[in-house]
Design a protein around this motif. Structure first.
Motif, PDB file in Angstrom:
ATOM      1  N   SER A 264       0.818  -1.017  -0.085  1.00  0.00           N
ATOM      2  CA  SER A 264       0.274  -0.090   0.117  1.00  0.00           C
ATOM      3  C   SER A 264       0.796   1.265  -0.012  1.00  0.00           C
ATOM      4  N   LEU A 265       1.848   1.198   0.500  1.00  0.00           N
ATOM      5  CA  LEU A 265       2.788   2.251   0.797  1.00  0.00           C
ATOM      6  C   LEU A 265       3.467   2.571  -0.458  1.00  0.00           C
ATOM      7  N   GLN A 266       3.833   1.272  -0.996  1.00  0.00           N
ATOM      8  CA  GLN A 266       4.541   1.345  -2.303  1.00  0.00           C
ATOM      9  C   GLN A 266       3.668   1.987  -3.506  1.00  0.00           C
ATOM     10  N   ALA A 267       2.407   1.844  -3.398  1.00  0.00           N
ATOM     11  CA  ALA A 267       1.397   2.356  -4.291  1.00  0.00           C
ATOM     12  C   ALA A 267       1.146   3.784  -4.147  1.00  0.00           C
ATOM     13  N   ALA A 268       1.402   4.227  -2.785  1.00  0.00           N
ATOM     14  CA  ALA A 268       1.398   5.878  -2.619  1.00  0.00           C
ATOM     15  C   ALA A 268       2.705   6.532  -3.173  1.00  0.00           C
ATOM     16  N   GLU A 269       3.757   5.608  -2.886  1.00  0.00           N
ATOM     17  CA  GLU A 269       5.047   6.175  -3.588  1.00  0.00           C
ATOM     18  C   GLU A 269       5.030   6.144  -4.953  1.00  0.00           C
ATOM     19  N   GLN A 270       4.484   5.254  -5.517  1.00  0.00           N
ATOM     20  CA  GLN A 270       4.329   5.220  -7.168  1.00  0.00           C
ATOM     21  C   GLN A 270       3.521   6.405  -7.570  1.00  0.00           C
ATOM     22  N   ARG A 271       2.625   6.822  -6.938  1.00  0.00           N
ATOM     23  CA  ARG A 271       1.899   8.233  -7.601  1.00  0.00           C
ATOM     24  C   ARG A 271       2.682   9.356  -7.284  1.00  0.00           C
ATOM     25  N   LEU A 272       3.283   9.259  -6.197  1.00  0.00           N
ATOM     26  CA  LEU A 272       4.484  10.394  -5.789  1.00  0.00           C
ATOM     27  C   LEU A 272       5.471  10.546  -6.843  1.00  0.00           C
ATOM     28  N   GLY A 273       5.836   9.261  -6.917  1.00  0.00           N
ATOM     29  CA  GLY A 273       7.096   9.181  -7.855  1.00  0.00           C
ATOM     30  C   GLY A 273       6.555   9.623  -9.329  1.00  0.00           C
ATOM     31  N   ALA A 274       5.650   8.998  -9.604  1.00  0.00           N
ATOM     32  CA  ALA A 274       5.256   9.714 -11.153  1.00  0.00           C
ATOM     33  C   ALA A 274       5.304  11.100 -11.226  1.00  0.00           C
ATOM     34  N   ALA A 275       4.848  11.874 -10.274  1.00  0.00           N
ATOM     35  CA  ALA A 275       4.831  13.372 -10.241  1.00  0.00           C
ATOM     36  C   ALA A 275       5.800  13.868 -10.317  1.00  0.00           C
ATOM     37  N   VAL A 276       6.890  13.150  -9.444  1.00  0.00           N
ATOM     38  CA  VAL A 276       8.390  13.673  -9.309  1.00  0.00           C
ATOM     39  C   VAL A 276       9.136  13.654 -10.830  1.00  0.00           C
ATOM     40  N   LEU A 277       8.663  12.498 -11.402  1.00  0.00           N
ATOM     41  CA  LEU A 277       9.591  12.175 -12.482  1.00  0.00           C
ATOM     42  C   LEU A 277       8.912  13.228 -13.587  1.00  0.00           C
ATOM     43  N   ARG A 278       7.818  13.487 -13.562  1.00  0.00           N
ATOM     44  CA  ARG A 278       7.088  14.304 -14.499  1.00  0.00           C
ATOM     45  C   ARG A 278       7.870  15.848 -14.531  1.00  0.00           C
ATOM     46  N   MET A 279       7.968  16.161 -13.378  1.00  0.00           N
ATOM     47  CA  MET A 279       8.514  17.458 -13.039  1.00  0.00           C
ATOM     48  C   MET A 279       9.967  17.629 -13.377  1.00  0.00           C
ATOM     49  N   MET A 280      10.864  16.306 -13.203  1.00  0.00           N
ATOM     50  CA  MET A 280      12.217  16.193 -13.431  1.00  0.00           C
ATOM     51  C   MET A 280      12.210  16.450 -15.265  1.00  0.00           C
ATOM     52  N   LEU A 281      11.226  15.673 -15.703  1.00  0.00           N
ATOM     53  CA  LEU A 281      11.328  15.507 -17.070  1.00  0.00           C
ATOM     54  C   LEU A 281      11.035  16.747 -17.830  1.00  0.00           C
ATOM     55  N   SER A 282      10.098  17.613 -17.138  1.00  0.00           N
ATOM     56  CA  SER A 282       9.757  18.947 -17.940  1.00  0.00           C
ATOM     57  C   SER A 282      10.789  20.075 -17.279  1.00  0.00           C
ATOM     58  N   GLY A 283      12.055  19.754 -16.753  1.00  0.00           N
ATOM     59  CA  GLY A 283      12.956  20.797 -16.538  1.00  0.00           C
ATOM     60  C   GLY A 283      12.416  21.453 -15.130  1.00  0.00           C
ATOM     61  N   GLN A 284      11.808  20.733 -14.092  1.00  0.00           N
ATOM     62  CA  GLN A 284      11.614  21.733 -12.923  1.00  0.00           C
ATOM     63  C   GLN A 284      12.316  20.768 -11.717  1.00  0.00           C
ATOM     64  N   PRO A 285      13.320  20.605 -11.556  1.00  0.00           N
ATOM     65  CA  PRO A 285      14.145  19.869 -10.656  1.00  0.00           C
ATOM     66  C   PRO A 285      13.903  20.328  -9.346  1.00  0.00           C
ATOM     67  N   ASP A 286      13.686  21.691  -9.206  1.00  0.00           N
ATOM     68  CA  ASP A 286      13.368  22.266  -7.729  1.00  0.00           C
ATOM     69  C   ASP A 286      12.038  22.022  -7.259  1.00  0.00           C
ATOM     70  N   PRO A 287      10.970  22.073  -8.085  1.00  0.00           N
ATOM     71  CA  PRO A 287       9.744  21.622  -7.491  1.00  0.00           C
ATOM     72  C   PRO A 287       9.553  20.234  -7.283  1.00  0.00           C
ATOM     73  N   ALA A 288      10.341  19.580  -8.209  1.00  0.00           N
ATOM     74  CA  ALA A 288      10.491  17.921  -7.684  1.00  0.00           C
ATOM     75  C   ALA A 288      11.034  17.767  -6.540  1.00  0.00           C
ATOM     76  N   ARG A 289      12.217  18.436  -5.978  1.00  0.00           N
ATOM     77  CA  ARG A 289      12.915  18.325  -4.840  1.00  0.00           C
ATOM     78  C   ARG A 289      11.752  18.615  -3.640  1.00  0.00           C
ATOM     79  N   THR A 290      10.836  19.655  -3.915  1.00  0.00           N
ATOM     80  CA  THR A 290      10.059  20.033  -2.737  1.00  0.00           C
ATOM     81  C   THR A 290       8.985  18.864  -2.749  1.00  0.00           C
ATOM     82  N   VAL A 291       8.320  18.459  -3.834  1.00  0.00           N
ATOM     83  CA  VAL A 291       7.341  17.494  -3.644  1.00  0.00           C
ATOM     84  C   VAL A 291       8.194  16.166  -2.958  1.00  0.00           C
ATOM     85  N   ALA A 292       9.139  15.786  -3.370  1.00  0.00           N
ATOM     86  CA  ALA A 292       9.877  14.415  -2.899  1.00  0.00           C
ATOM     87  C   ALA A 292      10.174  14.782  -1.567  1.00  0.00           C
TER      88      ALA A 292
END
Length: 540
Positions: A264-292
Motif C-alpha cells: 500500500s505504501l509502495q502504491a502511494a510512493e508510485q503516485r508520488l514518484g510519477a509526479a516527481v518524474l514528470r517534473m524532472m522531465l519537464s525541467g523543474q528539478p526544484d519543484p520536484a525536490r520540494t514534492v519528494a
C-alpha cells in the motif's frame, strides 16, 4: 509434552508393568487400539499402543509370536499391552522372548485395569498436550506481534528463532536475505537462495521442507496474491511440534501483513514518484525536490542514470511480467545498499527507473548486459550519467539505447556504448536495409549483365576517398577505366558523386548490405564520407 509409554507406566491409576523394551519407553503414543486379530497391522497407522487379551492368539507358540511381534514393530506400533488374568495368568514366555528379541515395548495390564481406562488416560493426555500447545502458541503469537509492532521484522525473527530453538530468516522478493536470527544464520540462510527461488515460482501460499546434514528447514512463502512477496525460513534440529508450528504460522501471518502494508505504501510512493518524474522531465528539478521531500534522499541532486525497460516479447498471460521481476531486483539491491531509487510504471509494459550513478542498482543491471533479450524476457535502455537539469536528455538517451537493444536482441544497452562505438551496428534494421537495397539495385542489375563491376568499383573508390590511382590499384584496373565506371554510376543513379550527402548515403548503403572489402593499404584509411572534390580531382 506428548504422551509416551513412560508417562502411562508412571500413571498411578493404571498399574502397568514393563516386561520388555525398557529402553524404548520414550516412544510417543498417538492412540490406543484394542484388537484380537492374529494380524492387526493392516488396520494400524503407526504410533498406537495395541491392547490384547490373546483370545485368538496362541501366545505360547514361539514361532507365531516372533512373526507377530516382528510385524508390529515393522508397522511402527508403539508397544503392546497384554492383559493378564483373562486368558493367561501371566505373559507367556514365547511372547516375552519375542518382544525381548525385537527390543519391543511390552506392558503387563492387570485384570483390574480395563482397556477403557488406558484409552481415557491417553485421550486426556493428548487433549492436555494440545491445549498446552494452543496456549503456548497464543502466547508466542502475542510475543511475536509485540516484537513486530515495536521493533520490526528483525525482532520478530529473533523471538521466533528463540521459541523454536533454531534459526529464522526473511527473504525479499528477489530471494535475497533481508534479516536473520541469530546472526550466524545469515550465512546458512544464504545457501538456500536456490530453494527460495523455486518456491517463488509457485503461486502463494506455498511451502517446502529442505533437509540437510545440519538441520531441517521449512520455507514458507509470504503474500496473499498469486505472486510471492517474500519467504520465511525456519531451521530446527527436529520436526516442529504443535506449539512451534503455531508460532511459525503466526510469524507468516504477521510478515505477510507487513508485506501487504508495504505494498500500500509502495502504491502511494508510485503516485508520488510519477509526479516527481514528470517534473524532472519537464525541467523543474526544484519543484520536484520540494514534492519528494526526504523520500529519495539526495538522489535528485547527485548524478544519476535513467533506465527504461519493456518486455522483450509478447508476455505470457499466466507468467510474471519480466519487468516486474527486474523492478523488484533493482529495489532489493537499493534496499540492501541503503540507497534511494525511483521506480515509476509509465504504463503496464513500460518501467522507468532513476538510480544513483555507480550505485548498487547500476551494478545489479550489469548481468543483463551479457544476456539476450529472449533469455532475459526484458529489454532495457540505460542513459549516460546525468544531472537534475538534464533529466529530459537522459530520458531520450535511454529511449535511444532501448531501441538499439531491441534491434540487436540484447537485454540491455547503455547509451555510452552507442556514443563510443561505430554507427554501423545501428544500421542493422529492416528499414535501413530495404533503403540500401533499393539504392543499389540498379547498379547490381547492371553488374549482373556482365558489362562491368560498378558496385565493387564504387566501394573501392569511396574507401580511397576518391583517389583514382589508389582505388584503381586496389581493383587492378587502369584509372581511366575507373573514371568511366564512376560516370556510369552517376548516369544510372541520376545523382552526382560530387555531392557529399550522396557519397555518404552510398557508403552506408554498401556497409548495410555487403561485407566490407579487405582493408586498403595503411597510407589511407577508409571513411564513411570521402574527402572534398579538390583532393580527388574533378570527374571528367
Amino acid at each position: 509434552m506428548p504422551v509416551t509409554l513412560a508417562s502411562l507406566v508412571q500413571h498411578s491409576a493404571l498399574k502397568l508393568t514393563v516386561r520388555a523394551g525398557e529402553d524404548r519407553l520414550d516412544t510417543p503414543v498417538r492412540w490406543v487400539h484394542a484388537s484380537e486379530l492374529a494380524d492387526p497391522v493392516p488396520y494400524m497407522e503407526g504410533g498406537e499402543l495395541l491392547l490384547v487379551t490373546a483370545m485368538t492368539l496362541d501366545a505360547a507358540d514361539g514361532e507365531a509370536m516372533r512373526r507377530y511381534v516382528r510385524r508390529l514393530a515393522g508397522a511402527g506400533v508403539a508397544g503392546l499391552g497384554f492383559a493378564v488374568g483373562v486368558n493367561y495368568d501371566d505373559i507367556p514366555g514365547a511372547l516375552l522372548e519375542a518382544a525381548e528379541a525385537e527390543d519391543f515395548p511390552l506392558l503387563e495390564v492387570p485384570r483390574r485395569t480395563p482397556f477403557l481406562a488406558i484409552s481415557k488416560a491417553v485421550s486426556a493426555a493428548i487433549a492436555a498436550d494440545q491445549y498446552r500447545a494452543v496456549t503456548a502458541g497464543f502466547e508466542a503469537q502475542r510475543e511475536l506481534t509485540r516484537a513486530a509492532l515495536a521493533e520490526g521484522p528483525a525482532a520478530l525473527l529473533a523471538r521466533l528463532a528463540s521459541y523454536v530453538d533454531g534459526w529464522a530468516a526473511l527473504y525479499d522478493t528477489s530471494g535475497a536475505v533481508v534479516a536473520a536470527a541469530p546472526d550466524w544464520a545469515v550465512r546458512r540462510a544464504a545457501r538456500l537462495t536456490g530453494d527460495v527461488e523455486r518456491l517463488r515460482e509457485r503461486p502463494a501460499p506455498a511451502s517446502a521442507v529442505v533437509g540437510g546434514t545440519e538441520d531441517r528447514v521449512e520455507l514458507q512463502s509470504l503474500g496473499t496474491g498469486r505472486r510471492v512477496r517474500g519467504a520465511l525460513a525456519v531451521g530446527t534440529g527436529a520436526p516442529l511440534g504443535t506449539a512451534e508450528r503455531y508460532a511459525v504460522h503466526s510469524a507468516v501471518a504477521l510478515l505477510t501483513l507487513t508485506t501487504e502494508r508495504s505494498r500500500s505504501l509502495q502504491a502511494a510512493e508510485q503516485r508520488l514518484g510519477a509526479a516527481v518524474l514528470r517534473m524532472m522531465l519537464s525541467g523543474q528539478p526544484d519543484p520536484a525536490r520540494t514534492v519528494a521531500g526526504d523520500l529519495y534522499g539526495g538522489l535528485l541532486d547527485a548524478p544519476f542514470r535513467l533506465l527504461i525497460a519493456e518486455p522483450g516479447g509478447e508476455p505470457d498471460p499466466g507468467a510474471e511480467h519480466p519487468a516486474h521481476a527486474l523492478a523488484e531486483a533493482l529495489e532489493s539491491a537499493a534496499s540492501r545498499a541503503a540507497e534511494s531509487v525511483l521506480t515509476v510504471w509509465e504504463s503496464d509494459d513500460r518501467l522507468v527507473v532513476l538510480a544513483a550513478d555507480g550505485g548498487a542498482v547500476a551494478l545489479a543491471c550489469e548481468p543483463y548486459t551479457e544476456r539476450e533479450t529472449e533469455e532475459a524476457g526484458v529489454v532495457v535502455g540505460m542513459s549516460a550519467s546525468a544531472g537534475p537539469v538534464s533529466a529530459a536528455a537522459a530520458y531520450k538517451q535511454a529511449e535511444q539505447a532501448l531501441s538499439v537493444a531491441r534491434r540487436r536482441g540484447r537485454a540491455l544497452v547503455e547509451h555510452e556504448e552507442l556514443a563510443a562505438g561505430s554507427v554501423l551496428p545501428l544500421l542493422a534494421d529492416d528499414a535501413v536495409r530495404a533503403f540500401a537495397d533499393g539504392m543499389l539495385r540498379a547498379l547490381r542489375e547492371h553488374d549482373a549483365t556482365g558489362r562491368g563491376d560498378l558496385v565493387a568499383s564504387l566501394r573501392a573508390w569511396l574507401s580511397r576517398h576518391g583517389q583514382w590511382d589508389a582505388a584503381a590499384a586496389d581493383l587492378g584496373v587502369h584509372r581511366h577505366t575507373l573514371r568511366y565506371r564512376m560516370r556510369r554510376v552517376e548516369e544510372i543513379l541520376g545523382r552526382s558523386l560530387d555531392d557529399p550527402d550522396v557519397r555518404m548515403e552510398l557508403w552506408l548503403a554498401l556497409k548495410a548490405t555487403e561485407a566490407p572489402l579487405p582493408a586498403p593499404a595503411p597510407t589511407s584509411g577508409p571513411g564513411p564520407v570521402p574527402n572534398p572534390a579538390s583532393e580527388r580531382g574533378p570527374l571528367p
